[in-house]
Design an enzyme around this catalytic site. Structure first.
Site, mmCIF file in Angstrom:
data_model
loop_
_atom_site.group_PDB
_atom_site.id
_atom_site.type_symbol
_atom_site.label_atom_id
_atom_site.label_comp_id
_atom_site.label_asym_id
_atom_site.label_seq_id
_atom_site.Cartn_x
_atom_site.Cartn_y
_atom_site.Cartn_z
ATOM 1 N N SER A 90 -1.968 -1.146 -5.422
ATOM 2 C CA SER A 90 -0.669 -1.951 -5.668
ATOM 3 C C SER A 90 0.643 -0.872 -5.474
ATOM 4 O O SER A 90 0.672 -0.427 -4.387
ATOM 5 C CB SER A 90 -0.602 -2.427 -7.064
ATOM 6 N N ASP A 111 6.049 -3.661 -3.035
ATOM 7 C CA ASP A 111 4.971 -2.383 -3.180
ATOM 8 C C ASP A 111 4.002 -2.485 -2.166
ATOM 9 O O ASP A 111 3.845 -3.114 -1.077
ATOM 10 C CB ASP A 111 4.417 -2.591 -4.783
ATOM 11 N N ASP A 148 0.941 -3.764 -2.004
ATOM 12 C CA ASP A 148 0.378 -5.035 -1.739
ATOM 13 C C ASP A 148 1.293 -6.197 -1.601
ATOM 14 O O ASP A 148 0.784 -7.173 -1.691
ATOM 15 C CB ASP A 148 -0.951 -5.355 -2.671
ATOM 16 N N ASP A 151 3.202 -7.945 -3.614
ATOM 17 C CA ASP A 151 3.143 -9.076 -4.714
ATOM 18 C C ASP A 151 4.556 -8.924 -5.501
ATOM 19 O O ASP A 151 4.775 -9.764 -6.209
ATOM 20 C CB ASP A 151 2.007 -9.172 -5.581
HETATM 21 MG MG MG Z 1 1.252 -5.119 -6.253
#
Ligand code: MG
Length: 452
Positions: free
Chosen positions: A94, A237, A239, A241
């Site tokens: 993340s 960030d 990934d 999300d």
């Molecule tokens: Mg994330």
């Protein structure tokens, strides 16, 4: 839970997070899951392929066929899992630094595993209770193309594309070399926006910036917005999300202000909004103004997801949930954080009117946050401090919430005391409409804590 935190397991790759460990996590998941097929995705980290290979072996040894979807934002893998009706394993750390990696587990409904489901996997892991199938039943790996394109198409179909295109907006995008580098530039172009980018080449060494989208890491994006005619800066960030914003002047928008602005548009009387116990006064005020309920959970994304589900089961309408770190959920769309979807919903706010981003967040600008730390020496000291906090809290003329620590809501302000999970300190947070008021509350509780 001993191994899994509230968002899976993370650590420095090849130290804590070795291929052997990830193999065992996948063996445990493959053994606990009642499935003969699962998907594996990863973000751009340098160790992603190595660890995804290990995860694929672990699942195959438990008799699970594996769809390898390659580099994809976590919400893209979640969309694939839901579409195919299979669980999924995401190799990502993340927002953590480049040397880290991690594993996040997703159910066949596309939602992160609940705490209960994670515990089932963890029990298997700790007991090394792995199902090893005979050689002729081991899983087969297939590479699946087009998952990123399908994800982009799905998010495009879920937002008000016409209104955003009609507003003729320019978006400056900092995908931070992460998985969103392969989806978000195309997504915003197809939304009808002009797109400027920085740090948008996928690179697991993250040469331009650290994956965490906080102001200190986003100076390039702020400059890009300030020196061009961009209407909005968007940062993800690792990934993708999460979405964090800059207004059209290049000013950083507090994540809490963005969440409040989005919530103000979503919430109607009788609705609920879910956030963690450090929820901003901005969100308290928005919920109050709408006649909605703010439901607070212990800190951690799993807790927010669990609460969204339980409120839904009780018949409550939860149109929005999330935290001030850019991790926002729109449960009517999916119970998942999604950086591209969140940013598109923010663009809808700009298209309304149209209104500059600075004006969209202006009602949520004038709030002040204060943080204090009180160190303790040992467990007895810690316990005595928590008792003192509890005594002070019970005598205060405020609503007390003990979901995770002690939070006192005064209507116009709040203060929260909770022990750190990683250091011998009790953290005290306060927020109010003025720094004096926030400092007054934080100092009061700090004094009570230190009086032990
Ligand atoms: Mg994330």
């Amino acid at each position: 839970m001993k191994v899994f935190g509230s968002s899976g397991v993370r650590g420095i790759a090849n130290e804590k997070l070795t291929p052997g460990f990830v193999l065992q996590v996948a063996q445990a998941a493959g053994s606990a899951w009642d499935t003969d097929r699962a998907a594996i995705g990863r973000d751009t980290r340098a160790t992603g392929q190595m660890l995804a290979d290990a995860a694929a072996s672990g699942l195959a040894s438990a008799g699970v066929d594996v769809d390898r979807v390659g580099v994809v934002p976590t919400p893209g893998l979640q969309a694939y899992a839901e579409r195919e009706g299979i669980p999924a394993l995401m190799v990502t750390a993340s927002h953590n630094p480049p040397q880290h990696n991690g594993v996040k587990l997703v159910g066949s409904d596309g939602v992160e595993l609940s705490r209960h489901e994670l515990e089932r996997v963890e029990d298997r892991l700790l007991d090394e209770d792995f199902e090893r199938v005979p050689w002729d039943e081991t899983g087969v790996t297939s590479h699946v193309d087009g998952v990123r394109a399908d994800y982009v198409a799905e998010v495009l179909a879920a937002v008000d594309r016409e209104a955003i295109a009609a507003a003729d907006l320019t978006v400056a995008l900092d995908t931070g070399h992460g998985a969103g580098s392969l989806t978000s530039p195309e997504f915003f172009r197809r939304l009808g926006c002009s797109v400027l980018t920085v740090n948008a080449q996928p690179d697991g060494h993250f040469p331009g910036r650290n994956p965490e989208p906080v102001a200190a890491n986003l100076e390039d994006l702020g400059r890009l917005v300030a020196t061009t005619d961009a209407d909005l800066g968007v940062a993800h960030d690792g990934d993708a999300d999460r979405a964090i914003f800059f207004d059209e002047r290049g000013e950083f928008v507090e994540g809490d202000a963005a969440l409040a602005a989005l919530a103000a548009r979503e919430l109607a009387a009788g609705d609920a909004v879910v956030s963690a116990v450090n929820a901003s006064q901005r969100l308290v005020d928005v919920a109050d103004a709408a006649g909605a309920t703010l439901s607070m959970t212990p800190i951690g994304s799993t807790n927010i997801i669990t609460r969204i589900r339980s409120l839904g089961d009780e018949g409550a309408n939860v149109p929005i949930a999330g935290e001030g770190n850019g991790g926002i959920l729109f449960p009517d769309y999916r119970i998942a954080r999604d950086g591209a979807y969140t940013a598109a919903r923010f663009l809808e706010l700009l298209a309304d009117g149209p209104t500059p981003a600075s004006e969209v967040v202006a009602p949520f600008d004038d709030y002040a946050n204060v943080r204090e730390n009180v160190h303790y020496d040992d467990e007895a000291d810690r316990a005595a401090m928590l008792d003192a906090i509890e005594d002070a809290a019970r005598e205060a003329d405020a609503d007390l919430d003990t979901t995770d620590g002690y939070r006192l809501d005064y209507g116009d302000a709040w203060v929260l005391a909770r022990p750190s999970g990683t250091e011998p300190v009790i953290r005290i947070y306060a927020e109010a409409g003025s720094v004096e008021r926030a400092q007054e509350l934080a100092s009061w509780l700090q004094d009570a804590t230190e009086a032990v």
